[in-house]
Design a protein around this motif. Structure first.
Motif, PDB file in Angstrom:
ATOM      1  N   VAL A  76       0.873  -1.173   0.000  1.00 25.77           N
ATOM      2  CA  VAL A  76       0.000   0.000   0.000  1.00 25.77           C
ATOM      3  C   VAL A  76       0.911   1.224   0.000  1.00 25.77           C
ATOM      4  O   VAL A  76       1.692   1.413   0.946  1.00 25.77           O
ATOM      5  CB  VAL A  76      -0.929   0.005   1.236  1.00 25.77           C
ATOM      6  N   HIS A  77       0.841   2.000  -1.064  1.00 26.93           N
ATOM      7  CA  HIS A  77       1.676   3.197  -1.218  1.00 26.93           C
ATOM      8  C   HIS A  77       3.153   2.868  -1.005  1.00 26.93           C
ATOM      9  O   HIS A  77       3.885   3.600  -0.337  1.00 26.93           O
ATOM     10  CB  HIS A  77       1.229   4.310  -0.265  1.00 26.93           C
ATOM     11  N   GLY A  78       3.571   1.724  -1.542  1.00 24.58           N
ATOM     12  CA  GLY A  78       4.984   1.351  -1.489  1.00 24.58           C
ATOM     13  C   GLY A  78       5.438   0.704  -0.187  1.00 24.58           C
ATOM     14  O   GLY A  78       6.611   0.378  -0.027  1.00 24.58           O
TER      15      GLY A  78
END
Length: 188
Positions: free
Chosen positions: A147-149
């Motif tokens: 999630v988001h890297g």
């Protein structure tokens, strides 16, 4: 008024109010009285042992079903510690073997209430079992999501992570039953 408790009495699994000889430490603050209350009544042991027994019986029974056996496939097939068993026995026989091991450990923990050495043996089985399943957190693919890297554990990862906590509980149960067995041996 202070409630008599002692680290020795609590460590031995004996209620502090019964074991206090006057030379023991006294709980004085609210926080230490709470800690003494919890220790004197063996609440950590009761919660850990009953919770572990229920979890083992429940999970063991589930692993003996087709959905339970199929659910362990991604775990056992990718683990260097269990993949050979998966190849030899297949998921259904292996699921039954794992379930029977969990039931055996649960029954030994129950017997341990009366015969502590049985509880020690049950705890040793759990240490081996939870060590093995804890390593699956490393070997099982797709146990995290990004999630988001940032990698987070998904449901599979969280399912495996609980075994790290259970690994510690198994050691605690060995030590608790061990103290009880030592006390019984010394009373002979």
């Amino acid at each position: 008024m202070t409630e008599p408790t002692s680290t020795k009495a609590s460590a031995d699994g004996v209620r502090g109010s019964q074991a206090n000889t006057g030379n023991e430490l006294q709980a004085k603050s609210v926080l230490t009285k709470i800690a003494a209350f919890v220790a004197d009544r063996n609440i950590p042991f009761l919660v850990c042992s009953i919770g572990m027994i229920v979890m083992l019986l429940w999970a063991g029974k589930f692993k003996m079903t087709a959905p339970g056996a199929e659910g362990i496939i991604p775990l056992v097939s990718n683990s260097p510690l269990t993949s050979w068993q998966f190849k030899v026995f297949g998921p259904y026989v292996l699921g039954n073997m794992i379930g029977a091991t969990e039931w055996t450990a649960a029954i030994l923990l129950i017997i341990g209430y009366f015969k502590p050495k049985a509880g020690i043996l049950g705890g040793i089985i759990l240490v081996g079992m939870f060590f093995t399943t804890s390593t699956m957190l490393i070997t099982t693919p797709d146990d995290t999501i990004v999630v988001h890297g940032i990698h987070y554990m998904n449901n599979l990862g969280l399912f495996l992570f609980k075994d790290i906590i259970s690994f510690g509980v198994a050691f605690y149960l060995i030590s608790y039953y061990g103290r009880k067995a030592i006390m019984a041996e010394n009373q002979r």
